[in-house]
Design an enzyme around this catalytic site. Structure first.
Site, PDB file in Angstrom:
ATOM      1  N   GLY A 135       0.831  -1.192   0.000  1.00 51.02           N
ATOM      2  CA  GLY A 135       0.000   0.000   0.000  1.00 51.02           C
ATOM      3  C   GLY A 135       0.870   1.248   0.000  1.00 51.02           C
ATOM      4  O   GLY A 135       2.047   1.210   0.377  1.00 51.02           O
ATOM      5  N   CYS A 136       0.300   2.348  -0.451  1.00 52.31           N
ATOM      6  CA  CYS A 136       1.082   3.580  -0.596  1.00 52.31           C
ATOM      7  C   CYS A 136       1.511   4.119   0.764  1.00 52.31           C
ATOM      8  O   CYS A 136       2.686   4.480   0.951  1.00 52.31           O
ATOM      9  CB  CYS A 136       0.288   4.624  -1.379  1.00 52.31           C
ATOM     10  N   TYR A 137       0.597   4.185   1.719  1.00 53.82           N
ATOM     11  CA  TYR A 137       0.977   4.675   3.052  1.00 53.82           C
ATOM     12  C   TYR A 137       2.008   3.761   3.719  1.00 53.82           C
ATOM     13  O   TYR A 137       2.975   4.243   4.314  1.00 53.82           O
ATOM     14  CB  TYR A 137      -0.250   4.794   3.967  1.00 53.82           C
TER      15      TYR A 137
END
Lengths: 344, 344, 344, 344
Positions: free
Chosen positions: C148-150
């Site tokens: 995921g990006c976060y």
């Protein structure tokens, strides 16, 4: 045979035009980056001023002098208006000099004096290869004047219609919404983020913007008829991109107009005529060298309406500069340039 | 004598127009807010959908029905096009009904059918008091059609020039940069923040936008000459505001043009002609009912160029609606409205 | 010897992740783009939905089915959560499948059920090569779960400190400002440009965001100590980019912290530790695969503070996907990827 | 009996704080605006510099001198840090002086010297009436120090938890996303629209921002326990607004936390605790004097998380200034102030 790489210098490397030239050169297979220079920022690290150019982060900006720039195959100039002539004259005649500034764009000394003031430095081959006959003038050229961003997009939006005599060029109106980077990196209160975000405003209204005579010059070269252009730039809240809405009186219909554009741009690698009904958006050309174009006719108003989108720093400045370098050096015109935008 | 407050209902209170009407009514000394209604959002708290309207946070949205809206002195309609007529007909004749939608703006059934389709519901007094003679028609009116946002700003930019015969109205060009709230709150992929931020794009090009015939109607009422308008709206990355760049052929000079605007707008409380040389910016009118206007002449192009800025939701919709309510109720026209923008 | 190009399919090509994978693949020398598929947009032209991908403008989106995707060397999945497992199981075992979704990221079924619901599909090699030991697991892998990006940006901001035992991992706080494209292209009122421009808002507060357990999993793999993370995402008005501000209790000083990061990231091609005192900005990584990192210690507060910037669609999703494809195929890890951002 | 209006001067009227004070005073029923002064902009028209303040467009900015400011009932100071003391000392003791700058906020000379440098001018009654006991100190005060924008929003987010002993104040973390107007109107390259749009970046990291000791001072006044605050400001692309994400170790649950906030803010006119589950957004407080607050507990992380939104120029500066003026003059505290935001 593998050619050795050309050595390229960039003057004004701390500004937006210079930074974008460097971004593109970093992806160009046939060049190596030599000197990078600046004015008041000389001595600083490029990584401090252009932190997005990671591979060049450790480069120290040198002074913009003839001594530093000499000895390169190509020199890009991203200098304030009026500073290019002195540098260019002192560089060897066979050095390819690509000027991103305005000094050598206008052919008419009177237009120069009226809009820029001071003496006219002369004119160089004009770096818009998409103009009829222009590409040939740029092949092998040792000096190139990169067009202004507004003239690039406005000219490409209207050229097929004017060249084919489809409109009355005495009644042209251009209103162009532009991002803020075209105004450069020198800080002014009116360009602060707090001022520009959430707001749109016209400036240079009434034909006073310096790009006006350049648009007239470009379109005037395509027709014997009188060319009159009402040009209004509008600053809108985005860093990059220009959307030019251009119109002129016509008596033809939409299909005829579209067909003329299709024909004019069939072989142009960077002009992308959208399918009929799809209109350009600046996000589609972000970072790319493409110009997106669409045209129709408003029969009730009796006007042909063409809209074009460009990235003012890419095809509007630095991309055109690299495209012209390719032509000047005899490389494939599209080398190191892309038609792919960064979206969303 | 202290008058009792007028009881006001707002239909479509979950949308942008309805929300802005409520914001203004909360600061209006002579009204109290009665029913607030919605379509699919009925039953929800206003505080969930319009969290900026803190004093109304606990209000429950009711269904938009005649029963709910009846019994108020004033009813504002912020409904999708085509839904106002049925509601309005069922409300008592002496209820002041202010329609923020398009249903009753156009006087020409053919224009309605061409641009909106379906049957023409008729026309109501047109809520642009700044048009010559229009203010008188709105005093005491029981029905008001609030103008479209683009027509408001375009008309006010050009009216003095057209009315005084200073331009050829057959060659009008309007390019208007607009924030996104004019497109409403119904979600579409093209209106996502990811799509609109950092991008500008034209739409409704070629005279197809529904506000085109309304601009023609307004300007046509000011002259016996033929009026033709090339209108192009451009979406730019800001929530609110429209900047209209308008031009038309002329033979007069800039000072004469400015003097005509000065005279035309000398007594208008909400039209602010800027000092010569200062150009409108939408940030200056954010949240205000003011329209900022400037005019000049581009002699090289032979065109008068007028630029006007408006907040599309305020003077462009809800502010005009409240202004018209004031006239309809016999209140001071400026009550509850401001010429002060929110900047930066 | 010149290897033949690998044939690559992209499922979910009309979305933001799929579009970004395509943008990167168009610049990748070792692949050719095969099928591009979509769900409800199948049958449309890619040029209509992703107008920035000019070279693919004429491609027709096919249905996302096993039949269409089979027969490629690599398949990228950019599908809504929960849809990858069925497709992946039906594809040959030696097809490289790179899932940009969440289905195979979490190793703990309980965490999956708590945050996503439904059955846990299992876990695949986790596509963050910068984690100690992880690169080796990805070389030659036939299945990769893209982070995921976060989690990508948060993990890379904190990993050196946690791995070296410089902080108490039970007191980690991450607040990450994100652009809107992370929320995808499915239209919701809260994601309209009118709503997000000019506003910042937290969401998923209190540890409820689905990326929370993934951050814990990543950091937990680096230490035997208890890891507790307070994670709050904040939506800010920009299309791309995440800036993560991360902190944890420490007793060391700033120089020691910086030295640990220098050592940890000395050989990482895409992690760019800025010179001491220079702080990351998301504009510097726009469109690039770089992660910019900086670290210091706030002695008064007793916390190490690390900040990292990433382009959520590039290194945060599609860039990582291509990086992992390179590892999976045995190509040079950096092929087709850049550390150069698009600024301004 | 109708009281005569108080005569108010605004020093620094060309800046953002001064402009916002004027915007609010224009809507205040009990004041009339006297002198408006500036530094380098003295002699210019206010309409040129603050075109949104239409009713004051013709006012000429005077020099900021004691002579010009004397003779008013109230003087607002919107001056660069360090310039308020000299002016304030020379004004009569019974003139109400409201300082929007930092000079008189800190009570600890050592903190002043560490963060601002130079001699400590002393401290005035601190203009945050929502702090326990503070309102009484402000009633009738002749000198008021308006709080910093970050301290206002951070303090109000955490005060109920700290005052009630619900958290360990030695482990506080504040990350606050701010619009750009907080940085003022003096132009710097890093604040250009081209730089800030589309980007987020932290600054003043590691406890070096000047608002850090002010947050510690405010929270320290609410508890006997040790207060340590890790504060990181993040610049995000919007003109106004701060969203503060604040957390601290806790052992209580979410309901208990919410109940404590409900009790603490039950009677505060400008603190709006949202219904449980609804999170603050800065757009909801644009131009308003409200602070939107929400709180929960992340049990997995063991932290209470409170989020608050404020308009940095309104409640964060000029709104607080007017609120304090009302208290100082014995007017109703809420006069001329609104809880209604401008959205979208």
């Amino acid at each position: 045979m593998h050619m050795s790489k050309r050595r390229v210098a960039v003057a004004g490397a701390s500004g937006y035009a210079g930074g974008e030239v460097l971004r593109l050169l970093l992806g160009h297979p046939d060049v190596e980056i030599g000197a990078v220079t600046a004015g008041s920022n000389a001595g600083e690290l490029l990584g401090t001023l252009q932190p997005h150019l990671v591979p060049l982060a450790d480069r120290v900006l040198e002074e913009t002098t003839v001594e530093v720039l000499a000895g390169h195959d190509v020199v890009f100039l991203g200098l304030p208006h009026g500073q290019s002539a002195v540098i260019a004259e002192a560089l060897p005649e066979d050095t390819v000099v690509i000027d991103c500034g305005a000094d050598f764009r206008l052919t008419d000394p009177a237009a120069w004096e009226a809009f820029y003031g001071g003496d006219h430095a002369g004119s160089w081959p004009y770096g818009l290869p998409e103009l009829p006959g222009q590409r040939e003038l740029l092949r092998g050229a040792a000096r190139v004047a990169v067009p202004g961003c507004y003239p690039t997009v406005s000219t490409l939006a209207l050229a097929p219609a004017v060249a084919a005599g489809l409109v009355d060029p005495a009644g042209i109106v251009v209103v162009a919404a532009s991002g803020t980077s075209g105004a450069g990196k020198a800080p002014k209160p009116s360009l602060l983020g707090s001022e520009v975000m959430g707001s749109a405003g016209a400036y240079g209204v009434g034909g006073t913007h310096r790009h006006t005579p350049e648009i007239v010059q470009n379109l005037g070269g395509l027709t014997d008829a009188e060319v009159r252009v009402s040009f209004t730039p509008v600053l809108v809240p985005m860093p990059r991109g220009i959307l030019a809405t251009c119109s002129a009186p016509t008596t033809i219909g939409a299909q005829e107009a579209y067909a003329a554009y299709e024909k004019a741009y069939a072989d142009e690698p960077f002009v992308h005529l959208l399918p009929a009904g799809q209109w350009p958006q600046t996000k589609s050309v972000l970072g790319s060298n493409a110009v997106h174009v669409q045209v129709t006719v408003d029969e009730a108003a009796g006007r042909l309406v063409a809209v074009a989108a460009v990235d003012n720093l890419a095809k509007g400045t630095a991309g055109a500069a690299v495209q012209c370098m390719n032509l000047a050096l005899g490389l494939t015109e599209t080398t190191g340039l892309s038609t792919i935008g960064l979206a969303p």
